[in-house]
Motif scaffolding. Structure first.
Motif, mmCIF file in Angstrom:
data_model
loop_
_atom_site.group_PDB
_atom_site.id
_atom_site.type_symbol
_atom_site.label_atom_id
_atom_site.label_comp_id
_atom_site.label_asym_id
_atom_site.label_seq_id
_atom_site.Cartn_x
_atom_site.Cartn_y
_atom_site.Cartn_z
ATOM 1 N N TYR A 1 39.135 41.330 39.395
ATOM 2 C CA TYR A 1 37.604 41.796 38.391
ATOM 3 C C TYR A 1 36.931 42.045 39.905
ATOM 4 N N ALA A 2 35.809 42.259 39.097
ATOM 5 C CA ALA A 2 35.087 42.605 40.383
ATOM 6 C C ALA A 2 33.189 41.781 40.446
ATOM 7 N N TRP A 3 32.610 41.450 40.035
ATOM 8 C CA TRP A 3 31.145 40.868 39.342
ATOM 9 C C TRP A 3 31.183 39.300 38.897
ATOM 10 N N THR B 1 26.595 43.839 48.388
ATOM 11 C CA THR B 1 25.891 42.825 48.683
ATOM 12 C C THR B 1 26.039 41.821 47.058
ATOM 13 N N THR B 2 26.021 42.417 46.035
ATOM 14 C CA THR B 2 25.784 42.012 45.027
ATOM 15 C C THR B 2 26.351 41.099 44.269
ATOM 16 N N GLY B 3 26.977 40.570 44.938
ATOM 17 C CA GLY B 3 28.383 40.070 44.239
ATOM 18 C C GLY B 3 29.697 39.971 43.991
ATOM 19 N N LYS B 4 29.880 40.996 43.791
ATOM 20 C CA LYS B 4 31.054 42.064 43.634
ATOM 21 C C LYS B 4 32.653 41.306 44.228
ATOM 22 N N LEU C 1 35.114 38.787 47.213
ATOM 23 C CA LEU C 1 36.023 37.235 47.178
ATOM 24 C C LEU C 1 34.973 36.169 48.053
ATOM 25 N N THR C 2 34.762 35.133 47.567
ATOM 26 C CA THR C 2 34.152 34.137 48.884
ATOM 27 C C THR C 2 34.808 33.828 48.908
ATOM 28 N N ARG C 3 34.263 32.392 50.576
ATOM 29 C CA ARG C 3 35.264 31.394 50.745
ATOM 30 C C ARG C 3 35.813 30.737 49.836
ATOM 31 N N ALA C 4 34.387 30.478 49.278
ATOM 32 C CA ALA C 4 34.073 28.890 48.115
ATOM 33 C C ALA C 4 34.589 29.720 46.657
ATOM 34 N N GLU C 5 35.164 30.829 45.973
ATOM 35 C CA GLU C 5 36.197 31.021 45.503
ATOM 36 C C GLU C 5 37.369 31.163 45.388
ATOM 37 N N ALA C 6 37.318 31.317 47.050
ATOM 38 C CA ALA C 6 39.203 31.810 47.607
ATOM 39 C C ALA C 6 39.550 30.116 47.655
ATOM 40 N N PHE D 1 47.970 34.803 39.900
ATOM 41 C CA PHE D 1 47.697 35.571 40.963
ATOM 42 C C PHE D 1 45.963 36.292 40.483
ATOM 43 N N ALA D 2 45.068 36.060 41.231
ATOM 44 C CA ALA D 2 44.114 37.395 41.367
ATOM 45 C C ALA D 2 43.263 37.917 42.551
ATOM 46 N N CYS D 3 43.623 39.465 41.932
ATOM 47 C CA CYS D 3 43.020 40.398 43.177
ATOM 48 C C CYS D 3 41.558 40.737 43.049
ATOM 49 N N ARG D 4 41.122 40.265 44.385
ATOM 50 C CA ARG D 4 39.658 40.490 44.397
ATOM 51 C C ARG D 4 39.536 41.376 45.794
ATOM 52 N N TYR D 5 37.844 41.721 45.565
ATOM 53 C CA TYR D 5 37.304 42.511 45.980
ATOM 54 C C TYR D 5 36.933 42.859 47.099
ATOM 55 N N LEU D 6 36.929 42.828 48.019
ATOM 56 C CA LEU D 6 36.174 42.974 49.291
ATOM 57 C C LEU D 6 35.529 44.423 49.760
ATOM 58 N N SER D 7 34.306 44.715 50.210
ATOM 59 C CA SER D 7 33.714 44.991 50.472
ATOM 60 C C SER D 7 32.598 45.480 50.873
#
Length: 342
Positions: free
Chosen positions: A8-10, A34-37, A39-44, A25-31
């Motif tokens: 998923y993205a945003w 800057t609008t929330g797409k 993965l963040t450390r908090a989510e990880a 598992f969850a596949c998450r974006y790096l890019s």
């Protein structure tokens, strides 16, 4: 096999909702978004704490790999820095997205992009998200170690070397749009904050097929599929080689089966299910989920998936088919993968 997961993205379904849905598992974006797409450390931290594995993919533009080697270098540097900030161990792969129907004539640019990424993070950590053609060509050219293949632009074909498959789009979990994925190898690039999978974290698996032998499917009767070929079964779970049993309990498991049935008129219902039979008395069994497949004509391809279940001690897992035609049909070929955890 299928270890069930999502991408998923945003939106953010949340760890609890993902666990209720059976996602491992969850596949998450790096890019550069800057609008929330991303993965963040908090989510990880949240997902890792809930026991959900993470997989990361870099995408800064659908056709970014056409920019070649220098783009691969720049993207790998940015991706590695973002992944490290999220707590990913430095031995885990990063998938790079080629998110369009890339032609064979564009593969040189894609391969150059992957070469650029490999020069930064090492070839052993380079993965590609794409359709069948680009994934196959990249594996053939030894440009990637990991493949995440989407069913889009794949024409029903799957490269057996790919560790991840995105097999269905446009689903919703907790109000968030997600795509469905499955890990088809024990190592599909998963990690948790500060931890790579090892030991009991890595599922064992059974991989079998029917071989060249065709099997008759009587009308209106559940039929056990017999597995004549063993491709992987190091723990001897396929207890009766050449027979129907796939896994001996007790274990948690996920399963996927691909099968081809011929001789069923178009529109006629074909059904598939797993059953868990008693080892001492096979007349005693417990029925698992039934999935329906309308025949598409003389030849029908079936893909049965079970994301998560548990088989108890003293029972074995089998796979069955039922066709509702008026005459006998034929199972021309089938293969199954079962991933399991003790």
């Amino acid at each position: 096999m299928a270890v069930f997961g999502v991408d998923y993205a945003w939106g953010r379904p949340g760890a609890s909702a993902l666990k209720r849905a059976g996602a491992k598992f969850a596949c998450r974006y790096l890019s550069h978004d800057t609008t929330g797409k991303n993965l963040t450390r908090a989510e990880a931290d949240e997902l890792s704490g809930a026991g959900i594995w993470l997989v990361v993919v870099w995408e800064s533009g659908a056709q970014r790999p056409l920019a070649g080697r220098s783009a691969g270098v720049a993207d790998a540097r940015a991706a590695a820095a973002q992944a490290e900030a999220c707590g990913m161990p430095d031995d885990r792969p990063i998938y790079f997205a080629a998110d369009w129907d890339a032609s064979a004539g564009q593969q040189d640019e894609i391969n150059a992009y992957l070469d650029g990424a490999a020069s930064v993070i090492g070839r052993g950590r380079v993965g590609l998200y794409a359709g069948y053609g680009p994934v196959k060509r990249a594996f053939d050219a030894k440009k990637i170690t990991y493949g995440w293949q989407t069913y889009a632009w794949s024409g029903g074909s799957w490269d057996a070397r790919a560790q991840l498959q995105q097999y269905s789009n446009d689903h919703t979990i907790n109000g968030v749009g997600v795509d469905y994925d499955r890990g088809v190898k024990s190592d599909y690039g998963q990690w948790r904050v500060g931890a790579s999978p090892e030991g009991d974290d890595m599922p064992d698996y059974v991989s079998v097929g029917t071989g060249d032998g065709k099997q008759q499917l009587a009308p209106g009767k559940w039929t056990n599929v017999t597995w004549n070929e063993e491709y992987s079964d190091k723990d001897h779970q396929h207890n009766d080689p050449g027979g129907p049993s796939l896994l001996t309990g007790s274990a948690r498991y996920s399963l996927s089966v691909g099968a081809t049935v011929s001789g069923v008129p178009a529109g006629t219902l074909i059904q598939a299910r797993v059953v868990e039979v008693d080892i001492e008395d096979t007349s005693k069994y417990q029925v698992g989920p039934v999935q329906d497949f309308p025949s598409s004509g003389d030849t029908t391809n079936i893909v049965y998936g079970l994301a998560a279940d548990t088989v108890e001690s003293g029972r074995r897992v089998r796979f069955q088919l039922l066709q509702h035609g008026a005459a006998a049909a034929t199972l021309t070929k089938a293969s199954a993968k079962v991933f399991f955890w003790r």
